[in-house]
Design a protein around this motif. Sequence first.
Motif, mmCIF file in Angstrom:
data_model
loop_
_atom_site.group_PDB
_atom_site.id
_atom_site.type_symbol
_atom_site.label_atom_id
_atom_site.label_comp_id
_atom_site.label_asym_id
_atom_site.label_seq_id
_atom_site.Cartn_x
_atom_site.Cartn_y
_atom_site.Cartn_z
ATOM 1 N N SER A 37 45.609 47.811 36.463
ATOM 2 C CA SER A 37 45.022 47.607 37.792
ATOM 3 C C SER A 37 43.773 46.746 37.685
ATOM 4 O O SER A 37 43.569 45.829 38.497
ATOM 5 N N ARG A 38 42.946 47.037 36.660
ATOM 6 C CA ARG A 38 41.701 46.261 36.505
ATOM 7 C C ARG A 38 42.008 44.797 36.224
ATOM 8 O O ARG A 38 41.377 43.886 36.765
ATOM 9 N N ALA A 41 43.138 43.209 39.422
ATOM 10 C CA ALA A 41 42.015 42.974 40.339
ATOM 11 C C ALA A 41 41.195 41.774 39.873
ATOM 12 O O ALA A 41 40.796 40.916 40.687
ATOM 13 N N GLU A 44 43.024 38.545 40.613
ATOM 14 C CA GLU A 44 42.964 38.260 42.055
ATOM 15 C C GLU A 44 41.583 37.708 42.413
ATOM 16 O O GLU A 44 41.453 36.730 43.177
ATOM 17 N N SER A 45 40.527 38.332 41.866
ATOM 18 C CA SER A 45 39.149 37.879 42.152
ATOM 19 C C SER A 45 38.937 36.450 41.660
ATOM 20 O O SER A 45 38.302 35.629 42.344
ATOM 21 N N ARG A 81 37.738 39.338 51.530
ATOM 22 C CA ARG A 81 38.896 39.956 50.849
ATOM 23 C C ARG A 81 38.562 40.308 49.404
ATOM 24 O O ARG A 81 39.033 41.277 48.843
ATOM 25 N N ALA A 84 37.611 43.859 48.186
ATOM 26 C CA ALA A 84 38.630 44.881 47.878
ATOM 27 C C ALA A 84 38.949 44.924 46.378
ATOM 28 O O ALA A 84 39.483 45.910 45.876
ATOM 29 N N TYR A 85 38.653 43.840 45.649
ATOM 30 C CA TYR A 85 38.997 43.790 44.218
ATOM 31 C C TYR A 85 37.804 44.001 43.303
ATOM 32 O O TYR A 85 37.898 43.789 42.095
ATOM 33 N N THR A 87 35.382 45.804 40.938
ATOM 34 C CA THR A 87 35.568 46.995 40.091
ATOM 35 C C THR A 87 34.268 47.464 39.449
ATOM 36 O O THR A 87 34.205 48.581 38.946
ATOM 37 N N SER A 92 29.977 43.446 42.089
ATOM 38 C CA SER A 92 29.662 43.606 43.504
ATOM 39 C C SER A 92 28.393 42.814 43.847
ATOM 40 O O SER A 92 28.354 42.073 44.842
ATOM 41 N N ASN A 137 34.571 37.562 36.500
ATOM 42 C CA ASN A 137 35.916 38.134 36.602
ATOM 43 C C ASN A 137 36.785 37.746 35.408
ATOM 44 O O ASN A 137 37.621 38.536 34.952
ATOM 45 N N SER A 144 39.594 43.801 29.992
ATOM 46 C CA SER A 144 40.702 44.708 30.328
ATOM 47 C C SER A 144 41.879 44.507 29.386
ATOM 48 O O SER A 144 42.506 45.456 28.931
#
Length: 470
Positions: A37-38, A41, A44-45, A81, A84-85, A87, A92, A137, A144
Motif C-alpha cells: 500500500s505504501r 501511495a 501515485e504521489s 487529491r 489522500a496518498y 503516508t 504532509s 515520494n 518501501s
Amino acid sequence: MSLRRIAALSILGATVLALFIAGSLILLTTAIHRMTSRTGAAVESIRLAEEAEIDLLLHERSVTPLIRRSIESDLLGRLARGRAYVTTAEESSVLEDSAAAVEAYFDVARDPSTPSEENARRHQEAYAALERLATINVAQARESLESSSRWNDLADRIGIAVAGTVLLVAGGLFVWVRGRVFEPILELSTAMERFGSGDHDVRAAERGPIEILEMGRRFNEMAVAIARQRRAQLAFLGGVAHDLRNPISVLRASVALLGRDPNVSSDERSRSVLARIERQVSSMNRMIEDLLDASRIESGELELRLERFDLAELVEELIATFRDALPGRTIDLRRPEAAMTLLADRVRIEQVLANLIGNAAKYSPPAAPIEVALEARGDEVVLRVTDQGVGIPDAELARIFEPFRRVGRHQAEVPGAGLGLFVVRRIVAVHGGRIEVESTVGRGSTFSVFLPRRVGSDESLALDRASRIR
Ligand code: ADP
C-alpha cells in the motif's frame, strides 16, 4: 509411556506448530500488504507531483486567461487529491508547502501589475516545492521496496526454518514411533501368528507403550495357560493311550492267531471279516502310538537314538512295505544313485516318512499315484512326498501341524486322530530340520522335509539337540 500420552503429545506438538505457522502467515501477509500500500501511495504521489510540475510549466507558457484558469484548477485539484496518498508527517508538510507555494505563484500571476522577476521567482519556488514533493515520494517508494524485500527475506527464512523443523520433527517422530510403538506391535502380532500356527513355546516381548506391554503380558499369560492346559490334556490322553495299549496288543495277537486257524482261513467270509478287524486294529494301534508320542513330546520324554544310516535305502525299504500293504497303488521313487548318509534317529525318521506316505495314501483316491523324491541340496537332504489327492485349503496349511487338527469333510471317512503331523514336525525340528507344505484343493499336496546332513563333528550338536526334544 502410554499410547494415549504419545497421541496427546503428538497432537499438542502439531497444534503448537500449526499455531506458529498461522501466526507467522498473518504477520507476514499484514506486513507485505502494508508495504505494498505504501509503495502504491508513493507511486501515485510521484505521478501527481510530476503532472503538477507539467501543469506549472504549461501555466507559465500559456497566455490565454481561460486556459490558465483551467490549468490552475487542474493543478490545485491534483494537489488536493495528493493528500489522500500522504503516508508520513514529513510528506504532509512538504505537500502543504508545495500547495502554499503554488497558491502564492497563482496570486502573483493573476495580478497583471506584478513585475516579471517576481513572477519568475514565485514560479521557481513553486516548481522547487513540487520537485521536493516528487523527491520525497521517490525516497518513500524506494524505502518501501527495500522494506518489502526485507520482509520477503524474513518470510523465506521462516519458511525454511518451519519446513526444516517439520521434517526433523516428523522424521524423529517416525523413527521413535517405529521403534517404540510399531516394532512392539509387530513383534506381538508375529508372536500371536506363530502361536496360532502351532508354535506354543513362543512368547511376546513385553515392551513398548503401556497398552501394548499390557497386551503382551496378557498374551503371555494366555499362552502359558493354554500350553499348560494342552500338556495336561495330552498327558491325560497319553495315560488313556497307555492303558489301551495292552488290550490292543492282545487283540492284535488274537487276530493273528485266528488268521492261522485252518477253519477260519478256509472260509472266505471269515477271512474277509478278520481282514477288516485287522485293519481297524492297526488303525487304532497307530492312533494310540501317535497319542503316546504326542504326550511324550509335550512332557519332554521323547528320546532320540542317533545312528548313521543311508536315508535312500531306508526310503526304498519303506516304499516296498507300502507297496505290499497297498496293492494297486503306484508309489514312485526318485533318488540319486549315491548313498545319503545321515546321522539321525532312524526309527523316528522312518516314522516321519511313514506318516507322510500314509497321509498321501489316505487323502487321495486309490488309483492316484504317489511320488517320493529324495535329493541332496548343499548341506541338506530334501525329501518330498507328493500326492494327487483332496488338497488342503490355504487357510489351514499352517494349522494342520497343530495337535488334533483335522481338515475338510473327509475326516469322518478317513481314520486318524490329527496327531501325526504334530509328531512329524517335532521330530523334524529336533533333528534341526523343517517341514513345508504346498497344496491345491482338489489337485493334491506336496510335503517337503529338509534335514541337515550331519557328518563327523556335528555328532555332538545332534546329541545336544536330542536332549532338547521339546
Ligand atoms: P490324521 O491322523 O488326521 O491324518 P495328521 O496330523 O497326519 O492327522 O494330519 C492332520 C490333517 O491334515 C489331516 O486330518 C488332514 O485333514 C490333513 N492332511 C494331512 N496330510 C494330507 C494330505 N496329504 N492331503 C490332504 N490333507 C492332508
